[in-house]
Design a protein around this motif. Structure first.
Motif, mmCIF file in Angstrom:
data_model
loop_
_atom_site.group_PDB
_atom_site.id
_atom_site.type_symbol
_atom_site.label_atom_id
_atom_site.label_comp_id
_atom_site.label_asym_id
_atom_site.label_seq_id
_atom_site.Cartn_x
_atom_site.Cartn_y
_atom_site.Cartn_z
ATOM 1 N N GLU A 15 0.832 -1.210 0.000
ATOM 2 C CA GLU A 15 0.000 0.000 0.000
ATOM 3 C C GLU A 15 0.864 1.256 0.000
ATOM 4 O O GLU A 15 0.593 2.221 -0.731
ATOM 5 C CB GLU A 15 -0.922 0.002 1.222
ATOM 6 N N VAL A 16 1.914 1.257 0.799
ATOM 7 C CA VAL A 16 2.840 2.395 0.845
ATOM 8 C C VAL A 16 3.582 2.526 -0.482
ATOM 9 O O VAL A 16 3.743 3.629 -1.013
ATOM 10 C CB VAL A 16 3.834 2.239 2.018
ATOM 11 N N VAL A 17 4.038 1.411 -1.030
ATOM 12 C CA VAL A 17 4.747 1.413 -2.313
ATOM 13 C C VAL A 17 3.897 2.072 -3.390
ATOM 14 O O VAL A 17 4.355 2.944 -4.137
ATOM 15 C CB VAL A 17 5.115 -0.027 -2.728
ATOM 16 N N ASP A 18 2.636 1.658 -3.464
ATOM 17 C CA ASP A 18 1.745 2.161 -4.512
ATOM 18 C C ASP A 18 1.351 3.620 -4.278
ATOM 19 O O ASP A 18 1.304 4.415 -5.227
ATOM 20 C CB ASP A 18 0.483 1.298 -4.582
ATOM 21 N N LYS A 19 1.081 3.959 -3.044
ATOM 22 C CA LYS A 19 0.599 5.312 -2.733
ATOM 23 C C LYS A 19 1.648 6.369 -3.036
ATOM 24 O O LYS A 19 1.337 7.446 -3.573
ATOM 25 C CB LYS A 19 0.174 5.401 -1.267
ATOM 26 N N TYR A 20 2.909 6.079 -2.703
ATOM 27 C CA TYR A 20 3.964 7.087 -2.810
ATOM 28 C C TYR A 20 4.934 6.841 -3.963
ATOM 29 O O TYR A 20 5.921 7.559 -4.093
ATOM 30 C CB TYR A 20 4.752 7.154 -1.500
ATOM 31 N N ASP A 21 4.658 5.837 -4.769
ATOM 32 C CA ASP A 21 5.522 5.520 -5.913
ATOM 33 C C ASP A 21 6.963 5.282 -5.467
ATOM 34 O O ASP A 21 7.916 5.857 -6.011
ATOM 35 C CB ASP A 21 5.456 6.641 -6.955
ATOM 36 N N LEU A 22 7.114 4.415 -4.483
ATOM 37 C CA LEU A 22 8.444 4.053 -3.999
ATOM 38 C C LEU A 22 9.165 3.201 -5.040
ATOM 39 O O LEU A 22 8.594 2.279 -5.604
ATOM 40 C CB LEU A 22 8.324 3.273 -2.685
ATOM 41 N N LYS A 23 10.431 3.534 -5.291
ATOM 42 C CA LYS A 23 11.256 2.766 -6.224
ATOM 43 C C LYS A 23 12.167 1.826 -5.433
ATOM 44 O O LYS A 23 12.552 2.126 -4.299
ATOM 45 C CB LYS A 23 12.114 3.692 -7.083
ATOM 46 N N PHE A 24 12.521 0.704 -6.067
ATOM 47 C CA PHE A 24 13.396 -0.272 -5.417
ATOM 48 C C PHE A 24 14.670 -0.487 -6.220
ATOM 49 O O PHE A 24 14.653 -0.465 -7.452
ATOM 50 C CB PHE A 24 12.687 -1.620 -5.274
ATOM 51 N N VAL A 25 15.752 -0.724 -5.491
ATOM 52 C CA VAL A 25 16.987 -1.212 -6.093
ATOM 53 C C VAL A 25 16.955 -2.736 -5.986
ATOM 54 O O VAL A 25 16.865 -3.277 -4.879
ATOM 55 C CB VAL A 25 18.227 -0.651 -5.371
ATOM 56 N N PRO A 26 16.984 -3.450 -7.112
ATOM 57 C CA PRO A 26 16.872 -4.913 -7.082
ATOM 58 C C PRO A 26 18.070 -5.569 -6.392
ATOM 59 O O PRO A 26 19.167 -5.035 -6.357
ATOM 60 C CB PRO A 26 16.819 -5.301 -8.568
ATOM 61 N N MET A 27 17.818 -6.769 -5.859
ATOM 62 C CA MET A 27 18.874 -7.611 -5.301
ATOM 63 C C MET A 27 18.542 -9.054 -5.656
ATOM 64 O O MET A 27 17.384 -9.400 -5.871
ATOM 65 C CB MET A 27 18.992 -7.436 -3.781
ATOM 66 N N GLN A 28 19.559 -9.897 -5.689
ATOM 67 C CA GLN A 28 19.363 -11.298 -6.049
ATOM 68 C C GLN A 28 19.435 -12.208 -4.834
ATOM 69 O O GLN A 28 20.181 -11.964 -3.881
ATOM 70 C CB GLN A 28 20.414 -11.746 -7.066
ATOM 71 N N TYR A 29 18.635 -13.283 -4.884
ATOM 72 C CA TYR A 29 18.672 -14.316 -3.860
ATOM 73 C C TYR A 29 18.391 -15.655 -4.526
ATOM 74 O O TYR A 29 17.845 -15.717 -5.626
ATOM 75 C CB TYR A 29 17.659 -14.029 -2.751
ATOM 76 N N SER A 30 18.772 -16.721 -3.844
ATOM 77 C CA SER A 30 18.568 -18.045 -4.414
ATOM 78 C C SER A 30 17.199 -18.586 -4.025
ATOM 79 O O SER A 30 16.752 -18.446 -2.881
ATOM 80 C CB SER A 30 19.662 -19.008 -3.957
ATOM 81 N N LEU A 31 16.539 -19.199 -4.997
ATOM 82 C CA LEU A 31 15.272 -19.880 -4.769
ATOM 83 C C LEU A 31 15.453 -21.282 -5.325
ATOM 84 O O LEU A 31 15.389 -21.498 -6.530
ATOM 85 C CB LEU A 31 14.119 -19.157 -5.484
ATOM 86 N N GLY A 32 15.733 -22.218 -4.428
ATOM 87 C CA GLY A 32 16.107 -23.545 -4.886
ATOM 88 C C GLY A 32 17.437 -23.486 -5.608
ATOM 89 O O GLY A 32 18.416 -22.954 -5.090
ATOM 90 N N GLU A 33 17.463 -23.970 -6.839
ATOM 91 C CA GLU A 33 18.707 -23.996 -7.617
ATOM 92 C C GLU A 33 18.913 -22.728 -8.446
ATOM 93 O O GLU A 33 19.975 -22.528 -9.028
ATOM 94 C CB GLU A 33 18.702 -25.207 -8.563
#
Length: 289
Positions: free
Chosen positions: A17-35
């Motif tokens: 809700e906060v992300v959408d209301k204020y147009d918050l931008k993100f810096v991507p990061m990587q993580y492992s999901l299984g293999e």
């Protein structure tokens, strides 16, 4: 007022809700999901989060990757090219090298875009603590605060952020080098739940242990109750990794004491969860300095 965007890396937890209301931008990061390595570009869907934490329970060795200065330049440049400055909140320098990498990118980008600026902020925090800070920054911008004043305001309140948390097993923190083998040994004792906090320097500190989840939830509530500062707002974050019953129990204790508290519950982001494991519970709030 100088135009600017507000960005946070995905190691922070904040409501959609906060992300959408204020147009918050993100810096991507990587993580492992299984293999596979997955790129997180914002709030991850709940089905993905369940798969991630179920994988940990089944023995997946989860990991994350660091953001390089070059990657930061790639993320910031599209906004700078359009004449926007960037206010960026990142994971604690006591837990990651993201802040130092962002500073290097800032210096490099200044030569190319002299009329705009990048303001990296070391949150000295993580998860819901970053959520509290980014909400404040977004509201400041909505109230027409300049990027310079907003930057200074967030620096001023960072010493008031507290994150208290429990983990079911310290092996994840030990494997990532964030705690010592001696500290991790405590978690191997029968039904002992370690309690940790993020220090004012942004590092992890083991502050106690309780036998069983019920006593541990009570201890987290007690730390909150002793340190909470209502003058800085009535919003807190409670985040968990497959520990919704414990999250609800902690929320009930908070609301019994402070009925008007705004309690935001989120699933712990995988960037932090990769190093803490399933069953973690954290409460983040503004506190007395």
């Amino acid at each position: 007022m100088k135009k600017y965007v507000i960005m946070m890396d995905v190691s922070g937890d904040v409501t959609q809700e906060v992300v959408d209301k204020y147009d918050l931008k993100f810096v991507p990061m990587q993580y492992s999901l299984g293999e596979e390595m997955r790129t997180s570009v914002g709030r991850e869907p709940e089905d993905i989060m369940k798969k991630f934490y179920d994988g940990q329970k089944n023995g997946d060795l989860t990991r994350t990757s660091q953001i390089t200065p070059y990657m930061y330049e790639e993320y910031f440049s599209p906004y700078l090219e359009k004449g926007y400055s960037v206010l960026y909140l990142c994971l604690s320098s006591g837990l990651s090298s993201t802040f130092s990498a962002a500073l290097l990118a800032k210096d490099s980008l200044k030569e190319k875009y002299p009329d705009v600026d990048v303001y990296p902020i070391d949150s000295l925090s993580a998860t819901g603590g970053m959520g509290l800070l980014i909400e404040r920054a977004l509201k400041n911008r909505e109230n027409q605060m300049s990027i310079e004043d907003n930057y200074q305001d967030i620096l001023n309140v960072i010493p008031h952020v507290r994150c208290w948390f429990m983990v079911q097993d310290l092996k994840y923190l030990k494997r990532g080098g964030r705690i010592s083998s001696t500290t991790a040994f405590v978690g191997a004792l029968l039904n002992i739940k370690p309690i940790l906090r993020i220090t004012p320097e942004g590092k992890l500190l083991n502050i106690g242990k309780k036998r069983g989840n019920k006593a541990t939830v009570q201890a987290l509530f007690d730390y909150f109750k002793e340190n909470y500062n209502p003058e800085l707002g009535n919003t807190i974050y409670i985040c968990d990794s497959l520990a919704k019953e414990l999250s609800e129990e902690l929320k009930t204790k908070v609301l019994d004491l402070y009925p008007n508290m705004i309690v935001k519950q989120e699933t712990l982001c995988p960037i932090i969860g990769a190093h803490t494991g399933p069953g973690m519970l954290v409460i983040s709030h503004f506190a007395k300095e």
